[in-house]
Scaffold this active site. Structure first.
Site, PDB file in Angstrom:
ATOM      1  N   ARG A  59      -2.403  20.951 -16.033  1.00  0.00           N
ATOM      2  CA  ARG A  59      -1.441  19.883 -16.297  1.00  0.00           C
ATOM      3  C   ARG A  59      -1.731  19.173 -17.615  1.00  0.00           C
ATOM      4  NH1 ARG A  59       1.206  15.464 -12.055  1.00  0.00           N
ATOM      5  NH2 ARG A  59       2.552  14.509 -13.630  1.00  0.00           N
ATOM      6  N   GLU A 111      10.243  16.155 -26.148  1.00  0.00           N
ATOM      7  CA  GLU A 111       9.620  16.670 -24.932  1.00  0.00           C
ATOM      8  C   GLU A 111      10.156  18.054 -24.576  1.00  0.00           C
ATOM      9  OE1 GLU A 111       7.115  15.444 -23.469  1.00  0.00           O
ATOM     10  OE2 GLU A 111       7.058  13.270 -23.797  1.00  0.00           O
ATOM     11  N   LYS A 151       8.099  21.891 -15.856  1.00  0.00           N
ATOM     12  CA  LYS A 151       7.267  20.762 -15.436  1.00  0.00           C
ATOM     13  C   LYS A 151       6.892  20.903 -13.962  1.00  0.00           C
ATOM     14  CE  LYS A 151       5.439  16.516 -15.685  1.00  0.00           C
ATOM     15  NZ  LYS A 151       6.099  15.293 -16.180  1.00  0.00           N
ATOM     16  N   HIS A 196       0.342   8.932 -28.828  1.00  0.00           N
ATOM     17  CA  HIS A 196       0.036   7.636 -28.224  1.00  0.00           C
ATOM     18  C   HIS A 196      -0.716   6.728 -29.193  1.00  0.00           C
ATOM     19  CE1 HIS A 196       0.407   9.067 -23.747  1.00  0.00           C
ATOM     20  NE2 HIS A 196       1.563   8.915 -24.344  1.00  0.00           N
ATOM     21  N   LYS A 236       3.437  10.603 -12.069  1.00  0.00           N
ATOM     22  CA  LYS A 236       2.609   9.699 -12.873  1.00  0.00           C
ATOM     23  C   LYS A 236       3.303   8.352 -12.985  1.00  0.00           C
ATOM     24  CE  LYS A 236      -0.180  12.666 -15.865  1.00  0.00           C
ATOM     25  NZ  LYS A 236      -0.510  12.985 -17.269  1.00  0.00           N
ATOM     26  N   GLU A 292      -4.248  16.900 -12.552  1.00  0.00           N
ATOM     27  CA  GLU A 292      -4.974  17.302 -13.763  1.00  0.00           C
ATOM     28  C   GLU A 292      -6.429  17.656 -13.471  1.00  0.00           C
ATOM     29  OE1 GLU A 292      -4.499  14.486 -16.937  1.00  0.00           O
ATOM     30  OE2 GLU A 292      -2.350  14.781 -17.072  1.00  0.00           O
ATOM     31  N   ASN A 334       0.284  17.291 -22.133  1.00  0.00           N
ATOM     32  CA  ASN A 334      -0.022  16.211 -23.068  1.00  0.00           C
ATOM     33  C   ASN A 334      -0.048  16.690 -24.520  1.00  0.00           C
ATOM     34  OD1 ASN A 334      -0.455  13.988 -21.191  1.00  0.00           O
ATOM     35  ND2 ASN A 334      -2.231  15.147 -20.495  1.00  0.00           N
ATOM     36  N   HIS A 385       9.003   6.809 -27.846  1.00  0.00           N
ATOM     37  CA  HIS A 385       7.978   7.726 -27.340  1.00  0.00           C
ATOM     38  C   HIS A 385       8.162   9.136 -27.892  1.00  0.00           C
ATOM     39  CE1 HIS A 385       5.131   9.613 -24.637  1.00  0.00           C
ATOM     40  NE2 HIS A 385       6.083  10.423 -24.209  1.00  0.00           N
ATOM     41  N   HIS A 414       0.485  14.315 -27.426  1.00  0.00           N
ATOM     42  CA  HIS A 414       0.433  12.951 -26.918  1.00  0.00           C
ATOM     43  C   HIS A 414      -0.814  12.186 -27.355  1.00  0.00           C
ATOM     44  CE1 HIS A 414       3.767  14.412 -24.604  1.00  0.00           C
ATOM     45  NE2 HIS A 414       3.909  13.279 -23.944  1.00  0.00           N
ATOM     46  N   ARG A 434       0.801  -1.226   0.000  1.00  0.00           N
ATOM     47  CA  ARG A 434       0.000   0.000   0.000  1.00  0.00           C
ATOM     48  C   ARG A 434       0.837   1.280   0.000  1.00  0.00           C
ATOM     49  NH1 ARG A 434      -3.255  -3.419   3.364  1.00  0.00           N
ATOM     50  NH2 ARG A 434      -5.186  -3.963   2.277  1.00  0.00           N
TER      51      ARG A 434
END
Length: 366
Positions: free
Chosen positions: A245, A188, A230, A256, A146, A240, A249, A269, A252, A124
């Site tokens: 935020r 990026e 960032k 993606h 993330k 987000e 993306n 990527h 992306h 946890r």
């Protein structure tokens, strides 16, 4: 050395942490772990750096009196899988990892996302450190908490927010990156100029050759400015919730889709993000948001940095296939496509309700 403080006050625990950028900072991880109360560590390393940068980390931990074990994972996007996550969980259980064990991710975005999710979910929640050894990780993926893995249906569909205890970005590690992987990370960097900082974009336009030559001063500036941007965004919109935020993306949603359709690992990527930014800029132009001059400037910068703006001619993608993947993207709401689109260099908005026919037009625009 530059230290960027990412402020995340919490109740009852302050979750703020430092992003340490510079040359030769890798060996500081042992001191940082012990200062945070760590006496035991579980190191997860990309197999490409297991004998080099991860060995430096291990030596630093030993010198600081931190007991540790190391597991390596295969390089590449395919390792962000349920199978590999299960392997990490099993190894952590075998070693009787407890809540005072610190997880240390050594590598790029794949290892950072995978190890971060393992840390967030085992017992946890375990403390995790991001030791970023690729450009993509140093400027983007290691910062902000993330974590997650991919499914066949799409990238990063399973995961959670789990902030690290700290991030180490040693620019010396970038010297060992293969040229394709290094240039992939520059996508990026360009993203930050497009979404937040027109002055930085202009600096990138003036210094592409220095970046490609990996001049330390140029690389340091690019990493530090990107990391600071960032951190600024994450501080203001950690999960987000406000939409700020989501600007990170940019490129992306398209990117993606290309990554998933091509099969994980076919496109790096950053290469997919570069293509995605080119498509997003064209979509913005089709919608009348962005002038042709800005589209051309972004194209020119990406090309000068040896990044693609269109998929290779040897690979074909069906429009329906790409649209279907985009519809499953995490940024979609109620099945409605949402895109991060610029209205000028240095500023973007999240735009919803775009007709699929216009998205298809952007896919094929010159």
């Amino acid at each position: 050395m530059t230290t960027i403080r990412l402020h995340l006050p919490g109740d009852p625990t302050d979750r703020s942490y430092d992003i340490v950028c510079g040359s030769g900072v890798l060996g500081g991880i042992g001191r940082l772990v012990t200062e945070a109360g760590g006496r035991r560590a579980f190191v997860v390393a990309d197999e490409a750096v297991a004998g080099s940068h991860a060995a430096t980390v291990a030596a630093a931990l030993s010198a600081a009196g931190v007991e540790h074990s190391l597991i390596s994972v295969p390089s590449g996007e395919a390792s962000k899988s349920l199978l590999m996550l299960g392997r990490l969980w099993d190894e952590m259980a075998r070693l009787a990892v407890d809540r005072k064990t610190h997880v240390i991710a050594v590598g790029g975005g794949v290892v950072g996302d995978l190890a971060g999710f393992a840390a967030a979910s085992f017992a946890r929640g375990l403390p995790v450190w991001q030791v970023a050894t690729t450009l993509v990780a140093q400027v983007d993926s290691a910062i902000g908490g993330k974590t997650g893995i991919n499914l066949a249906a799409g990238k990063n569909l399973v995961g959670c927010f789990w902030q690290p205890r700290g991030v180490i970005a040693d620019i010396d590690t970038l010297a060992s990156l293969p040229p394709r992987e290094f240039t992939s990370g520059l996508a990026e960097v360009v993203k930050y100029g497009m979404i937040l900082d027109a002055e930085f974009f202009h600096w990138l336009e003036a210094n592409p050759d220095r970046l490609l030559a990996r001049e330390p001063a140029a690389i340091s500036h690019a990493v530090e400015r990107s990391a600071a941007l960032k951190a600024h965004v994450v501080e203001r919109d950690e999960r987000e919730s406000s939409g700020l935020r989501a600007a990170l993306n940019y490129g992306h949603t398209f990117g993606h889709a290309y990554e998933t359709a091509a099969g994980y690992g076919s496109l790096l990527h950053g290469e997919a993000v570069a293509i995605g930014m080119a498509r997003a800029a064209r979509l913005a132009a089709i919608l009348g948001r962005l002038g042709a001059d800005a589209v051309a400037r972004q194209d020119a910068l990406l090309r000068r940095l040896s990044l693609p703006i269109t998929p290779a001619k040897t690979v074909t993608f069906g429009d329906d296939q790409l649209l279907d993947i985009m519809a499953r993207d995490k940024k979609s709401l109620g099945g409605q496509l949402r895109f991060v689109l610029p209205d000028r260099i240095g500023h973007v908005d999240v735009v919803a309700g775009i007709a699929p026919s216009l998205v298809c037009q952007a896919l094929h625009a010159d």
